[in-house]
Structure formats: structure tokens, C-alpha cells
Design an enzyme around this catalytic site. Structure first.
Site, PDB file in Angstrom:
ATOM      1  N   LEU A   1       0.828  -1.208   0.000  1.00  0.00           N
ATOM      2  CA  LEU A   1       0.000   0.000   0.000  1.00  0.00           C
ATOM      3  C   LEU A   1       0.864   1.260   0.000  1.00  0.00           C
ATOM      4  O   LEU A   1       2.050   1.205   0.309  1.00  0.00           O
ATOM      5  CB  LEU A   1      -0.918  -0.042   1.232  1.00  0.00           C
ATOM      6  CG  LEU A   1      -1.987  -1.148   1.177  1.00  0.00           C
ATOM      7  CD1 LEU A   1      -2.596  -1.407   2.552  1.00  0.00           C
ATOM      8  CD2 LEU A   1      -3.081  -0.790   0.171  1.00  0.00           C
ATOM      9  N   PRO A   2       0.253   2.419  -0.311  1.00  0.00           N
ATOM     10  CA  PRO A   2       1.068   3.630  -0.472  1.00  0.00           C
ATOM     11  C   PRO A   2       1.826   4.094   0.771  1.00  0.00           C
ATOM     12  O   PRO A   2       2.951   4.562   0.653  1.00  0.00           O
ATOM     13  CB  PRO A   2       0.041   4.695  -0.902  1.00  0.00           C
ATOM     14  CG  PRO A   2      -1.075   3.919  -1.507  1.00  0.00           C
ATOM     15  CD  PRO A   2      -1.128   2.628  -0.754  1.00  0.00           C
TER      16      PRO A   2
ATOM     17  N   THR B   1       6.565   0.484   1.777  1.00  0.00           N
ATOM     18  CA  THR B   1       7.620   1.251   2.454  1.00  0.00           C
ATOM     19  C   THR B   1       6.934   2.219   3.408  1.00  0.00           C
ATOM     20  O   THR B   1       6.165   3.087   2.962  1.00  0.00           O
ATOM     21  CB  THR B   1       8.460   2.051   1.431  1.00  0.00           C
ATOM     22  OG1 THR B   1       8.955   1.138   0.467  1.00  0.00           O
ATOM     23  CG2 THR B   1       9.612   2.762   2.111  1.00  0.00           C
TER      24      THR B   1
ATOM     25  N   LYS C   1      15.647  -0.361   4.688  1.00  0.00           N
ATOM     26  CA  LYS C   1      15.175   0.295   3.452  1.00  0.00           C
ATOM     27  C   LYS C   1      15.475   1.802   3.492  1.00  0.00           C
ATOM     28  O   LYS C   1      15.892   2.394   2.498  1.00  0.00           O
ATOM     29  CB  LYS C   1      13.661   0.038   3.312  1.00  0.00           C
ATOM     30  CG  LYS C   1      12.959   0.773   2.209  1.00  0.00           C
ATOM     31  CD  LYS C   1      13.119   0.113   0.859  1.00  0.00           C
ATOM     32  CE  LYS C   1      12.409   0.922  -0.215  1.00  0.00           C
ATOM     33  NZ  LYS C   1      12.639   0.412  -1.551  1.00  0.00           N
TER      34      LYS C   1
ATOM     35  N   LYS D   1       9.128  10.429  -0.580  1.00  0.00           N
ATOM     36  CA  LYS D   1       8.473   9.756   0.554  1.00  0.00           C
ATOM     37  C   LYS D   1       9.508   8.980   1.374  1.00  0.00           C
ATOM     38  O   LYS D   1       9.559   9.085   2.597  1.00  0.00           O
ATOM     39  CB  LYS D   1       7.383   8.797   0.051  1.00  0.00           C
ATOM     40  CG  LYS D   1       6.650   8.085   1.174  1.00  0.00           C
ATOM     41  CD  LYS D   1       5.730   6.974   0.698  1.00  0.00           C
ATOM     42  CE  LYS D   1       6.434   5.654   0.673  1.00  0.00           C
ATOM     43  NZ  LYS D   1       5.572   4.484   0.578  1.00  0.00           N
TER      44      LYS D   1
HETATM   45  P1  NAD Z   1       0.564   2.082  -6.303  1.00  0.00           P
HETATM   46  O1  NAD Z   1      -0.001   3.413  -5.972  1.00  0.00           O
HETATM   47  O2  NAD Z   1       0.719   1.704  -7.735  1.00  0.00           O
HETATM   48  O3  NAD Z   1      -0.283   0.920  -5.584  1.00  0.00           O
HETATM   49  C1  NAD Z   1      -0.904   1.064  -4.344  1.00  0.00           C
HETATM   50  C2  NAD Z   1      -2.282   0.456  -4.451  1.00  0.00           C
HETATM   51  O4  NAD Z   1      -2.931   0.541  -3.194  1.00  0.00           O
HETATM   52  C3  NAD Z   1      -3.192   1.177  -5.458  1.00  0.00           C
HETATM   53  O5  NAD Z   1      -3.661   0.239  -6.408  1.00  0.00           O
HETATM   54  C4  NAD Z   1      -4.327   1.742  -4.598  1.00  0.00           C
HETATM   55  O6  NAD Z   1      -5.576   1.749  -5.246  1.00  0.00           O
HETATM   56  C5  NAD Z   1      -4.317   0.768  -3.440  1.00  0.00           C
HETATM   57  N1  NAD Z   1      -4.923   1.293  -2.217  1.00  0.00           N
HETATM   58  C6  NAD Z   1      -4.809   2.545  -1.681  1.00  0.00           C
HETATM   59  N2  NAD Z   1      -5.497   2.616  -0.530  1.00  0.00           N
HETATM   60  C7  NAD Z   1      -6.056   1.391  -0.326  1.00  0.00           C
HETATM   61  C8  NAD Z   1      -6.871   0.839   0.698  1.00  0.00           C
HETATM   62  N3  NAD Z   1      -7.267   1.556   1.756  1.00  0.00           N
HETATM   63  N4  NAD Z   1      -7.267  -0.452   0.577  1.00  0.00           N
HETATM   64  C9  NAD Z   1      -6.884  -1.189  -0.490  1.00  0.00           C
HETATM   65  N5  NAD Z   1      -6.110  -0.729  -1.488  1.00  0.00           N
HETATM   66  C10 NAD Z   1      -5.691   0.554  -1.411  1.00  0.00           C
HETATM   67  O7  NAD Z   1       1.984   2.006  -5.542  1.00  0.00           O
HETATM   68  P2  NAD Z   1       3.170   0.975  -5.808  1.00  0.00           P
HETATM   69  O8  NAD Z   1       4.137   1.585  -6.755  1.00  0.00           O
HETATM   70  O9  NAD Z   1       2.588  -0.360  -6.079  1.00  0.00           O
HETATM   71  O10 NAD Z   1       3.871   0.999  -4.364  1.00  0.00           O
HETATM   72  C11 NAD Z   1       3.336   0.296  -3.256  1.00  0.00           C
HETATM   73  C12 NAD Z   1       4.333   0.361  -2.120  1.00  0.00           C
HETATM   74  O11 NAD Z   1       5.582  -0.188  -2.549  1.00  0.00           O
HETATM   75  C13 NAD Z   1       4.642   1.783  -1.650  1.00  0.00           C
HETATM   76  O12 NAD Z   1       4.749   1.791  -0.253  1.00  0.00           O
HETATM   77  C14 NAD Z   1       5.979   2.101  -2.316  1.00  0.00           C
HETATM   78  O13 NAD Z   1       6.748   3.045  -1.597  1.00  0.00           O
HETATM   79  C15 NAD Z   1       6.638   0.739  -2.324  1.00  0.00           C
HETATM   80  N6  NAD Z   1       7.655   0.549  -3.376  1.00  0.00           N
HETATM   81  C16 NAD Z   1       7.399   0.927  -4.650  1.00  0.00           C
HETATM   82  C17 NAD Z   1       8.381   0.764  -5.627  1.00  0.00           C
HETATM   83  C18 NAD Z   1       8.141   1.184  -7.057  1.00  0.00           C
HETATM   84  O14 NAD Z   1       9.097   1.212  -7.843  1.00  0.00           O
HETATM   85  N7  NAD Z   1       6.915   1.487  -7.447  1.00  0.00           N
HETATM   86  C19 NAD Z   1       9.613   0.195  -5.293  1.00  0.00           C
HETATM   87  C20 NAD Z   1       9.834  -0.222  -3.969  1.00  0.00           C
HETATM   88  C21 NAD Z   1       8.846  -0.027  -3.010  1.00  0.00           C
END
Ligand code: NAD
Length: 290
Positions: A65-66, A93, A168, A243
Site C-alpha cells: 500500500l502507499p 515502504t 530500506k 516519501k
Molecule cells: P501504487 O499506488 O501503484 O499501488 C498502491 C495500491 O494501493 C493502489 O492500487 C491503490 O488503489 C491501493 N490502495 C490505496 N489505498 C487502499 C486501501 N485503503 N485499501 C486497499 N487498497 C488501497 O503504488 P506501488 O508503486 O505499487 O507501491 C506500493 C508500495 O511499494 C509503496 O509503499 C511504495 O513506496 C513501495 N515501493 C514501490 C516501488 C516502485 O518502484 N513502485 C519500489 C519499492 C517499493
């Protein structure tokens, strides 16, 4: 085989869940965006209409999740419905202290919790080559190991509660500061009349070599293909890096750590996000550095 619940099917979660489905795990998935659930159901994902559906009969719940507040809200919604011994693995994260609080909340209810943020980005999630940095209890880690093996190529139990998020934060603070340094070195080289390709050839094989030079060079046409070659289309966005640096900054302040470069990196990324450049890849900081 364990029954899995997966919450958060965005850029990362959708790819991670696909590996679990390919390995024949029974997975029930939920996202506030119904479209994301529908896209995965032809691959075998069981649809959850709400968080309650995710909690029914599952042995392990993975969240992607975000941010930490959203992870906590989701957990608060289901915590009283989970059977004792259920493992919650948060791969998002989030803030180190928040991760520790979530561990405590789970312990009181006889649930296991792991903080297990990832490195490797969307490409790593897609190829099943993520690295998981894990904080928590060894028994919980062992329970999760087969799933880490399906979704990634490396996992390490870094220590007790919060250690995954702490690891991390250190990694991404280092990545941000080295990327800024790499941009400065190339800018100086250009201003001195150097050919950036020749500069790359030396930097990538000398003491200046690092991941930001060798694998993700922020200069178009130099080194292996990187976001710089695609007008800084992410990759890993500057907003996400901001973030992560804000999490690192909080940890720096909480622990009275002397980290002027980490603090400056957070300021630079904040500026980039304020200037509405947050959707670009984080390596574009080399263009907007001040
Ligand atoms: P994203 O925004 O694509 O995905 C997050 C998902 O969570 C979305 O589909 C959103 O609709 C859903 N969501 C939000 N609130 C919700 C709730 N209350 N209940 C259910 N679903 C909900 O983000 P991402 O890129 O997939 O990143 C997710 C996590 O991974 C973050 O914490 C980010 O920091 C971490 N991360 C991302 C990357 C990257 O390259 N994208 C790399 C390493 C770590």
C-alpha cells in the site's frame, strides 16, 4: 498450501500477486480500485469485495500500500476477524516507528507481523527478482520464506521489529545521495569539456563506480538503458523517493544521527516534487539539483 490475502494491487502488488498465482497459491485480492481486481481475476485471483472478504480463512495477508497510515487503517479493519497465528506481511515502504507499532498491535491479538519492504522496483516485481528486507520474528520469517522465494530472489531477516523498514531507509538515503553525486560528476565533466561516454567508461570501472553510475546512469545515451534514455519516464518516481527520504529524515531526527547529505537530499527531492516534477524518474534529480 497456505491461503493468501493480498491488499493493494497497484504497480507493485499486481505483479507480486501474479507470481503467487502462477505458483498455484490460492489468493484473494483487494484494492479500493475495483478495476485492478478485475484485471487479475482471469489469472486466478479470487475477488474480495471488501477487507472483510480478505480476512476470511486466510493464513497469510500481504499488504502493498502507499503509506503507513493506509496500512494501519487496513489492519485496524480486519485485526479482530483474523484467526490467531495469522501472519501479516507488510511489503509497503512505511515509517520505522509505524512498523514497530503495527508489530505491537498484532502481538496483542496473537498475530504475527513482518515489515518486509522491497528493493527492485516494478521491473523486479514483474521478473520475480525483488529483494525483501525483513524485520520481525524468526518463526514468522520462516513461515513467509516460500512466498518470498516466489516473489523475489533474495530475502534477509535484518533483525527485530522495524529492521526491514530501517534497512530500506538507509538504502534509499544512500541511493538518493549517490544519484545526486553522480549527476554532479557528469555536469562537472561536461563543463570541463569531457566526452560523457568516456567519463562513464572510467567512472564505471574506477573508485567512483556505484549502482547509480553502472546500472542507472542519469545521462541519456550513456551506459546501459535507463530512464534517462526515455525522457525520465519512471522507473522509480521522484515522489516515491521523496516519501522514502522523508522516512529517513524522521529516523535521522529520532536517532540524532549526523547525516547532512541525507538531509540535503530530502530537501532537493522536496523541491523537485513542489516544482511538479515528482512524476519523473528520481534520477532526473540530476537535472533539477540546486
Ligand atoms: P501504487 O499506488 O501503484 O499501488 C498502491 C495500491 O494501493 C493502489 O492500487 C491503490 O488503489 C491501493 N490502495 C490505496 N489505498 C487502499 C486501501 N485503503 N485499501 C486497499 N487498497 C488501497 O503504488 P506501488 O508503486 O505499487 O507501491 C506500493 C508500495 O511499494 C509503496 O509503499 C511504495 O513506496 C513501495 N515501493 C514501490 C516501488 C516502485 O518502484 N513502485 C519500489 C519499492 C517499493
Amino acid at each position: 498450501m497456505k491461503k493468501i490475502g493480498f491488499i493493494g494491487l497497484g504497480n507493485m502488488g499486481s505483479k507480486m500477486v501474479t507470481h503467487l498465482l502462477k505458483s498455484n497459491y490460492e489468493v484473494v485480492g483487494y484494492d479500493i480500485n475495483q478495476e485492478y481486481i478485475d484485471q487479475l481475476s482471469p489469472n486466478g485471483l479470487k475477488k474480495a469485495n471488501n477487507l472483510n472478504d480478505v480476512s476470511k480463512g486466510t493464513d497469510i495477508i500481504i499488504t502493498m500500500l502507499p503509506n503507513g497510515d493506509i496500512v494501519e487503517e487496513a489492519l485496524d479493519n480486519i485485526i479482530d476477524r483474523l484467526k490467531p497465528g495469522t501472519l501479516i506481511t507488510d511489503c509497503s515502504t512505511i515509517d520505522v516507528n509505524k512498523a514497530k507499532e503495527l508489530h505491537k498491535k498484532c502481538k496483542v491479538k496473537n498475530l504475527f507481523f513482518l515489515d518486509a519492504p522491497v528493493s527492485g522496483g516494478v521491473g523486479g516485481a514483474e521478473n520475480g527478482t525483488l529483494t525483501f528486507m525483513v524485520g520481525g520474528d524468526e518463526n514468522a520469517y520462516k513461515m513467509m520464506l516460500p512466498l518470498f522465494g516466489v516473489m523475489g530472489q533474495k530475502s534477509l531477516l535484518c533483525g527485530t521489529y522495524g529492521s526491514g523498514q530501517a534497512t530500506k531507509a538507509c538504502n534509499n538515503m544512500l541511493l538518493a545521495t549517490t544519484m545526486i553525486g553522480v549527476g554532479e560528476a557528469f555536469n562537472l565533466g561536461t563543463n570541463l569539456g569531457l566526452d560523457p561516454k568516456k567519463l562513464f567508461e572510467i567512472l564505471s570501472t574506477s573508485t567512483g563506480s556505484c549502482w547509480a553510475v553502472n546500472n542507472y546512469c542519469p545521462i541519456a545515451g550513456v551506459g546501459p538503458k535507463s530512464p534517462a534514455d526515455k525522457s525520465f519516464e519512471p522507473g522509480f518516481s521522484a515522489s516515491l523517493m521523496y516519501k522514502d527520504l522523508s522516512i529517513a529524515l524522521k529516523a535521522i531526527n529520532d536517532t540524532n544521527t549526523l547525516a547532512p547529505f541525507g538531509i540535503k537530499a530530502q530537501e532537493n527531492f522536496r523541491q523537485m516534487v513542489n516544482d511538479k516534477k515528482g512524476d519523473l524518474d528520481f534520477s532526473a534529480i540530476t537535472k533539477f539539483n540546486e
